[in-house]
Design a protein around this motif. Structure first.
Motif, PDB file in Angstrom:
ATOM      1  N   MET A 205      -9.595  -2.241   4.234  1.00  0.00           N
ATOM      2  CA  MET A 205     -10.693  -3.114   4.768  1.00  0.00           C
ATOM      3  C   MET A 205     -10.347  -4.142   5.659  1.00  0.00           C
ATOM      4  O   MET A 205     -11.104  -4.134   6.709  1.00  0.00           O
ATOM      5  CB  MET A 205     -11.506  -3.448   3.790  1.00  0.00           C
ATOM      6  CG  MET A 205     -12.122  -2.360   2.669  1.00  0.00           C
ATOM      7  SD  MET A 205     -12.830  -2.958   1.175  1.00  0.00           S
ATOM      8  CE  MET A 205     -14.174  -3.903   1.774  1.00  0.00           C
ATOM      9  N   GLU A 227     -14.115   4.004   8.151  1.00  0.00           N
ATOM     10  CA  GLU A 227     -14.995   2.796   7.199  1.00  0.00           C
ATOM     11  C   GLU A 227     -15.652   3.875   6.076  1.00  0.00           C
ATOM     12  O   GLU A 227     -15.704   3.402   4.958  1.00  0.00           O
ATOM     13  CB  GLU A 227     -15.830   1.981   8.096  1.00  0.00           C
ATOM     14  CG  GLU A 227     -15.208   0.962   8.828  1.00  0.00           C
ATOM     15  CD  GLU A 227     -16.158  -0.147   9.536  1.00  0.00           C
ATOM     16  OE1 GLU A 227     -15.918  -1.202   9.456  1.00  0.00           O
ATOM     17  OE2 GLU A 227     -17.276   0.494   9.701  1.00  0.00           O
ATOM     18  N   ASN A 228     -16.073   4.909   6.550  1.00  0.00           N
ATOM     19  CA  ASN A 228     -17.021   5.712   5.707  1.00  0.00           C
ATOM     20  C   ASN A 228     -15.698   6.139   4.613  1.00  0.00           C
ATOM     21  O   ASN A 228     -16.202   6.457   3.281  1.00  0.00           O
ATOM     22  CB  ASN A 228     -17.194   7.117   6.157  1.00  0.00           C
ATOM     23  CG  ASN A 228     -18.549   6.758   7.230  1.00  0.00           C
ATOM     24  OD1 ASN A 228     -19.280   5.662   6.724  1.00  0.00           O
ATOM     25  ND2 ASN A 228     -18.934   7.386   7.950  1.00  0.00           N
ATOM     26  N   LYS A 231     -14.937   3.602   2.134  1.00  0.00           N
ATOM     27  CA  LYS A 231     -16.158   3.421   1.345  1.00  0.00           C
ATOM     28  C   LYS A 231     -15.822   4.487   0.053  1.00  0.00           C
ATOM     29  O   LYS A 231     -16.255   4.214  -1.107  1.00  0.00           O
ATOM     30  CB  LYS A 231     -17.364   3.437   1.757  1.00  0.00           C
ATOM     31  CG  LYS A 231     -17.655   2.291   2.856  1.00  0.00           C
ATOM     32  CD  LYS A 231     -19.041   2.607   3.460  1.00  0.00           C
ATOM     33  CE  LYS A 231     -19.268   1.172   4.382  1.00  0.00           C
ATOM     34  NZ  LYS A 231     -20.677   1.449   5.101  1.00  0.00           N
ATOM     35  N   ARG A 232     -15.535   5.953   0.583  1.00  0.00           N
ATOM     36  CA  ARG A 232     -15.317   6.888  -0.355  1.00  0.00           C
ATOM     37  C   ARG A 232     -14.154   6.426  -1.348  1.00  0.00           C
ATOM     38  O   ARG A 232     -14.251   6.729  -2.502  1.00  0.00           O
ATOM     39  CB  ARG A 232     -14.785   8.065   0.432  1.00  0.00           C
ATOM     40  CG  ARG A 232     -16.277   8.705   1.216  1.00  0.00           C
ATOM     41  CD  ARG A 232     -17.327   8.773   0.442  1.00  0.00           C
ATOM     42  NE  ARG A 232     -17.113   9.863  -0.591  1.00  0.00           N
ATOM     43  CZ  ARG A 232     -18.267  10.116  -1.603  1.00  0.00           C
ATOM     44  NH1 ARG A 232     -19.659   9.566  -1.315  1.00  0.00           N
ATOM     45  NH2 ARG A 232     -18.114  11.170  -2.607  1.00  0.00           N
ATOM     46  N   GLU A 234     -13.493   3.432  -2.373  1.00  0.00           N
ATOM     47  CA  GLU A 234     -13.799   2.586  -3.283  1.00  0.00           C
ATOM     48  C   GLU A 234     -14.963   3.268  -4.235  1.00  0.00           C
ATOM     49  O   GLU A 234     -14.757   2.909  -5.346  1.00  0.00           O
ATOM     50  CB  GLU A 234     -15.132   1.664  -2.416  1.00  0.00           C
ATOM     51  CG  GLU A 234     -14.159   0.537  -1.633  1.00  0.00           C
ATOM     52  CD  GLU A 234     -15.237  -0.410  -0.909  1.00  0.00           C
ATOM     53  OE1 GLU A 234     -15.950  -0.291   0.056  1.00  0.00           O
ATOM     54  OE2 GLU A 234     -15.389  -1.507  -1.554  1.00  0.00           O
TER      55      GLU A 234
END
Length: 405
Positions: A205, A227-228, A231-232, A234
């Motif tokens: 990040m 970034e997607n 997020k996945r 995460e």
């Protein structure tokens, strides 16, 4: 051979061994029963001959010996004449026969006729009568198995039943203990994985933010995709952190949750595979989105692997208003599943891939049934044409616009 098939083979081997032991026990017991039955037939014949000697001999010394032989028989018996009238009985219920005092002081043998008729009918079914000529008359001696022989006949079944109950209780206790240990290992591994993922995710990040600032790439589509994926990651870490605890379910529109994940997933697989999503957009169910996304991921990955090339994956959402249920059908055009494997595919360790672990569908079933109080099963499949998996969830709120199917 995968672990599931190996475990299945062991189960069949143990079952076969148990059947052999049970069959051997029954055969040996039947062998003993036949031999004892022959012995009792011989004893009944000896008793019959002793009766003849008692009625036709005047030798008191010999009669004492005959009485001793006769009284040693423990085989229940009834003696009748040719007409079927009762003449004598042996080792039957003494309360059914008694001596009645007549007015003249004579004693007369009386008996419970219904009891004797039942006993006689039972004896006729068990053995052929022994025929005996006594003082010019023919007597028929009927007998039945002794209590010892009767008990021996039923003993192996009682024994096997007790053993089966014991083994069932032992297996249940062992299985419960083993599952508890497996759950503890699974929960510990999952939480440790979530902990280990935390540091690299935070670093990624930070690196993406640094890249956007250094190269002035706030709108760069490649960084947006990175970034997607972060997020996945995460979400994956969050999934593992929730294992072992009771997840919180929130009312969600099922169509929107499914659409969000399908949109994310389809750009990450081959363009030879097309996706089609349709259904009622108003159906609501209690969902834990991170865990439910995991369910969808496992099903869609399984569908992609089954296609092995060009094909399509269709996701349809429907409902049943009367039963208050939501249905999610995931259909692929892959190689299909044999009907005999419809339940097997959800077993841990079952896989058709050389490098597969066989855990995806097992985890999917666990998350749907244990965490979402729903069901998942193979609705339909045909070899060479494809498979449909169905998820059934409880509909928590039916919108007025909802239609049934």
């Amino acid at each position: 051979m995968n672990p599931y098939q190996q475990k299945k083979r062991w189960k069949y081997s143990l079952l076969t061994f148990a059947v052999v032991i049970a069959s051997g026990s029954l055969l040996y017991t039947n062998y003993l029963v036949r031999n004892i039955a022959k012995s009792e037939r011989t004893r009944a014949q000896i008793w019959a001959m002793s009766m003849k000697q008692v009625l036709s001999s005047d030798d008191n010394d010999f009669l004492n010996y005959v009485f001793a032989v006769r009284d040693s028989s423990v085989v229940p018996a009834i003696v009748t004449d040719e007409k079927g009238d009762f003449q004598y009985r042996r080792n039957l219920d003494s309360t059914k026969t008694f001596l009645k005092l007549e007015a003249e002081g004579n004693k007369k043998l009386t008996y419970d006729l219904a009891y004797f008729q039942r006993e006689l009918a039972y004896m006729k079914k068990q053995h052929e009568p022994i025929k005996l000529e006594v003082l010019g008359k023919q007597w028929l001696i009927y007998y039945k198995d002794s209590d010892l022989l009767t008990q021996l006949k039923f003993f192996p079944y009682i024994q096997l039943s007790v053993i089966a109950i014991f083994l069932l209780l032992a297996y249940t206790a062992f299985s419960s203990s083993r599952k508890s240990e497996q759950n503890q290992v699974w929960v510990g591994l999952a939480k440790e994985t979530a902990h280990q993922l935390g540091t690299p995710i935070s670093s990624l990040m930070a690196w993406t933010e640094l890249m956007k600032e250094k190269f002035n790439a706030e709108e760069d589509p490649l960084i947006a995709e990175m970034e997607n994926d972060i997020k996945r990651l995460e979400i994956v870490a969050d999934r593992f952190s929730k294992i072992g605890s009771t997840p919180k379910l929130e009312e969600q529109k099922v169509y929107e949750v499914v659409k969000d994940f399908v949109d994310y997933f389809k750009v990450r697989v081959s363009k030879n595979i097309s996706f089609d999503l349709k259904g009622n957009p108003h159906l609501v169910a209690g969902l834990n989105v991170p865990l439910f996304d995991w369910v969808l991921e496992n099903l869609l990955k399984n569908a992609v692997n089954a296609i092995e090339g060009k094909g399509s994956i269709n996701v349809e959402i429907s409902g049943n208003k009367l039963k208050k249920q939501v249905f999610i059908d995931v259909t692929d055009t892959g190689k299909g599943i044999p009907r005999s494997k419809f339940d097997t595919v959800f077993q841990p360790g079952y896989t058709t891939r050389k490098r597969g672990w066989g855990l995806g569908l097992s985890l999917t079933k666990r998350m749907i049934e244990n965490y979402h109080n729903g069901q998942i099963f193979v609705r339909d499949s045909e070899l060479g044409k494809g498979t449909t998996f169905r998820i059934v969830l409880k509909n928590t709120k039916y919108d007025k616009q909802t239609t049934t199917k």
